[in-house]
Structure formats: structure tokens, C-alpha cells
Design an enzyme around this catalytic site. Structure first.
Site: not given
Ligand code: EPZ
Length: 434
Positions: A22-23, A116, A121, A305, A397
């Protein structure tokens, strides 16, 4: 709202091929705007975040064709430089688009991404970096307006090795006039993947993976075909499935070196870890042992993460572990949820003291964020009885059909949709806290 019902008690075993990152995919998709020819991307995970990024690219006028995990992105028809508020709000990492939209259209207009669940952030490093490249930036009414007819290469010193700021500045610098040097750049593998994609498109970028990245601006790039790297965080999450349930899980098509800090923790816990080419196998040898001290750091440190997922494993370890979260200021919201399942932990500012328990029990819990939700799924699989995870859409997500992966490994996750009305009823009857 997605509700996952996780049945605990089974040892998960088997082999899973890991999804694309994803990243890595998100900044690479943003980079597609820099090239005015079709681009083929392979191994792009089918998850909410990438789908939202594709919607944003379409809203700017790009044409996007998706067949499974293969994409063709053609930005020749793109004309827009205003990012849609709703979509950009939901996908805060769309802020990377500032750099590529600005480089392509000499203007960019985006909503302020805001904070978030895991932290405020801020984006000061992004904006200061773009200003160093001679962008003019105005922040008003919750939006950021950038203009820059003639972006110029410059030396940019990042006060913190921010992943997103490094990527944003790389993208803006690709078509700037002259050389840009980013110092104290983030060194994450996803930055290396972005560099490799940009070079495949004819841009001149080097140094990714080290604290100094150098970009020689060129007028424009050309089309390319590129395969996105495997997702190292999903790799680590799935390896923990075996460790926490007393099972034996192999993850294939990955890059073992990108999860080496997790592999050393798993060995310390007493798991049998074997690496063979692009596969990693983790076999449990019974109840994990506690791990003295772990702290999250920018790469190559232990990844933030994977902190929630390790937290779940240490919650059932034999002994007391200490886990410090140095990257985000509010990334322990899963601790309270784990306590509902019988976990014992104390949070002192950015440090968690985790006293492992023999067995967790099922409970009603909430996924407050993507990786915290994944941690609750891990804990639910190791618990006695059923765990109901509310807002499981937050897990979806970043994980491509995680429920199907877990069921294929012998676990049991049932997905349900709970309407607002049903949720209200459960609050009325006291089944849910008011
Ligand atoms: C990326 O977020 C990842 N997201 C995050 O993954 C990951 O946790 C993070 O990097 C760190 O590795 C994507 O790549 C889409 P940062 P990013 O800028 O770029 C501070 C997941 O679960 N900071 O490196 O937003 C910031 O407050 C997500 O997949 C500033 O102060 O991370 C934070 O404390 C979560 N000013 C720290 O730096 C800035 O301008 C790290 O943020 C930017 C950041």
C-alpha cells in the site's frame, strides 16, 4: 460499518502470497501524473486506500483501467489540479499529490489533510520542502494552494526523516530546473521503490534508501511498466498469525530483509524463523516468551506500523515486555481494546508495559485505526471464544481480504455489515456502551 466476528482457538497454518505494498503503491500512483504517456503498474493491492487514490486521479482527468492487481494509468487527459475534498479527506496520504500535481500543472489545490486516529500528522516538512523548490504556498480556508511556474532544484534539509515529505519533494523535484538534494531523507524501502519507478520513467533519482536523495530535474518522463514491491507490513502481520495462535505460517513473494527487525523479535519470543529466498516461515514453539524492550524508529528501526501487532503478541507472552512508540504520539489506542479481552498493560506516555497473560477472552472491541484493527484480529484469533471487531472497514483500508486469508489458514472470521440502526439498538439494550 463492517463488523468482523473472530472465533479464537485454532492454530493457523499454511502459506500465503503477500499483496503489493500500500505504502509503495500510493506515492507511485501519485507519480503517474509526472508522465504524459500510459503507465502499466502491477501488484497494486485492491484495497480502499488505493481505490480512493484511483478515484482522485480520475477526478483530475486521468484514465485508469484496472484488471485485478494490474493497472493502466494514462494522465495525458488530466487537466485538473484541485484535489476533491471528500476523497482527499478520507485518504490523508493523498497529500503526496501536491508535489506531482504542482510539477505537472504548476499549480495544486488540496484540502488540509488534518490529523487522524494515530496523531496530528502535521505537513510542515512537506510545505517547507516545496517552498525550497520555489513553490508559492497559501494556506486558507482549510485548503493549501500552491503555485510554481518554474520550480527550481534546491538543497532541502528535513528536520525529521518524514516518509511522506521525502516522497512529496522527490516528486516535485523530478521536473524542476536543476538539482535537488534531500538531506535527512527517510530510508524506508517504499522510498527505494518510488525511486526505481521514477527511474523506469526516465527521471534521474538516486540515493533512496540512504539519508541523502539527489534528483536531477528533467523536462518530462516516459511511459513504463513497473511491479510494485511486496507489502512488508502485511508480511509481518501474517507472520504474527502463526506466532500468536501456536501455528506455522509461511509468507511467499515477499522481501524478508524488509522485516528483519520483526524476525529477530519473533526469534527472541522462541519462534522458529526460516528465510528461504522470497519466503519467510514462522513456526510457533508454544507460548511466546516476553521481549525485554522494543522501540519504534524510522527505517531501519522497528516499524511503527507493526507496533500494534507486536503489542498483541506480547499480550499473551510469558513475562513482561516494554514497547516504546517513538514515531506517532497517539498510537496505543488498541491497548484499551486489548484490555477488554483480558490483556494487562499500562501506558506511560509513549511507553507500554505489557504483562503477558496465558489466555485472552473474546469481547466486543473497536478498530480505531488500520494497524490497531489488525492487532485486534490477531488477538481475537488467540482468544477463548468470539471477538466482535467494530469498524473493521478500517482494517480493509490496507489489507486485501484479510478475512479470506485468515480463513484459508484455518482461522474463522465472519464479516457482517451493521447498520446505524442496529448499532443504536445495541446501545439501547446496553450491549454496547452508550
Ligand atoms: C507514512 O506516513 C506511512 N503512510 C505510515 O503508514 C507510516 O506509519 C509512516 O510513514 C512512518 O513510517 C504511507 O506511506 C501512506 P511520516 P507519513 O511523515 O508519511 C511527523 C500505515 O499504517 N511529521 O514519516 O505520514 C509526523 O507527525 C500508515 O500504513 C511532521 O512533524 O509519516 C510523525 O510523528 C500509518 N511534519 C512523524 O513525522 C511533517 O511535515 C512520521 O511521519 C510530516 C511528518
Amino acid at each position: 460499518m463492517s463488523l468482523w466476528v473472530v472465533r479464537g482457538g485454532s492454530a493457523l497454518s499454511g502459506t500465503v502470497s503477500v499483496q503489493g505494498s500500500k505504502n509503495a503503491a500510493l506515492p507511485i500512483l501519485a507519480a503517474a501524473l509526472l508522465v504524459e504517456e500510459p503507465i502499466e503498474l502491477l501488484n497494486v493491492p485492491v484495497i480502499r486506500d488505493t481505490e480512493n487514490m484511483l478515484k482522485i486521479l480520475r477526478s483530475l482527468g486521468c484514465t485508469v483501467k484496472r484488471e485485478g492487481t494490474a493497472l493502466i494509468v494514462d494522465s495525458r487527459t488530466a487537466t485538473g489540479f484541485t484535489l476533491p475534498t471528500a476523497l482527499s479527506g478520507e485518504l490523508r496520504s493523498s497529500i503526496f499529490l501536491l508535489g506531482s500535481v504542482l510539477a505537472r500543472f504548476h499549480a495544486a489545490d488540496a484540502p488540509y489533510p488534518g490529523g487522524c486516529e494515530i496523531g496530528n500528522r502535521p505537513i510542515d516538512l512537506h510545505l517547507n520542502g516545496l517552498k525550497r523548490l520555489h513553490a508559492r504556498i497559501e494556506e486558507s480556508g482549510g485548503r493549501i494552494r500552491c503555485t510554481g511556474d518554474d520550480l527550481k532544484g534546491a538543497a532541502v534539509d528535513l528536520g525529521y526523516p518524514s516518509v511522506g515529505a521525502t516522497e512529496n519533494i522527490m516528486l516535485a523535484a523530478c521536473r524542476a530546473d536543476g538539482t535537488t538534494t534531500i538531506r535527512n531523507a527517510a530510508c524506508e524501502p517504499e522510498i527505494v521503490d518510488l525511486q526505481q519507478f521514477l527511474c523506469a520513467c526516465g527521471f534521474c533519482v538516486q540515493g533512496a534508501g540512504t539519508p541523502t536523495v539527489v534528483i536531477e530535474g528533467v523536462k518530462k518522463g516516459h511511459g513504463a511498466s513497473y511491479r510494485v514491491m511486496p507489502d512488508r507490513i502485511v508480511t509481518g502481520t501474517y507472520l504474527l498469525l502463526g506466532a500468536i495462535t501456536g501455528g506455522d505460517v509461511t509468507v511467499t513473494d515477499t522481501q524478508p530483509e524488509t522485516v528483519d527487525t520483526l524476525l529477530s523479535r519473533l526469534s527472541e519470543c522462541g519462534c522458529l524463523v526460516t528465510v528461504h529466498g522470497d519466503s519467510v516461515r514462522v513456526r510457533s514453539s508454544g507460548r511466546p516468551r516476553a521481549v525485554g524492550f522494543t522501540e519504534t524508529r524510522p527505517y531501519p528501526g522497528f516499524p511503527t506500523d507493526l507496533q500494534p501487532q507486536l503489542f498483541a503478541l506480547l499480550s499473551v507472552a510469558d513475562g513482561t515486555s516494554v514497547l516504546t512508540e517513538n514515531v506517532f504520539e497517539n498510537r496505543f489506542r488498541h491497548a484499551q481494546e486489548l484490555k477488554k479481552m483480558g490483556a494487562q498493560n499500562r501506558i506511560l506516555d509513549r511507553t507500554a508495559i505489557i504483562t503477558g497473560v496465558e489466555r485472552l477472552h473474546g469481547a466486543e472491541v473497536t478498530a480505531h485505526d488500520l494497524r490497531g484493527g489488525a492487532a485486534l484480529a490477531l488477538a481475537g484469533l488467540a482468544a477463548e471464544g468470539d471477538t466482535r471487531i467494530r469498524h473493521a472497514e478500517r482494517i480493509e483500508r490496507g489489507y486485501e481480504r484479510m478475512d479470506s486469508v485468515i480463513n484459508a489458514l484455518g482461522g474463522s472470521i465472519t464479516r457482517k455489515e451493521e447498520s446505524i440502526g442496529e448499532e443504536k439498538e445495541r446501545r439501547r439494550t446496553g450491549e454496547l456502551p452508550v
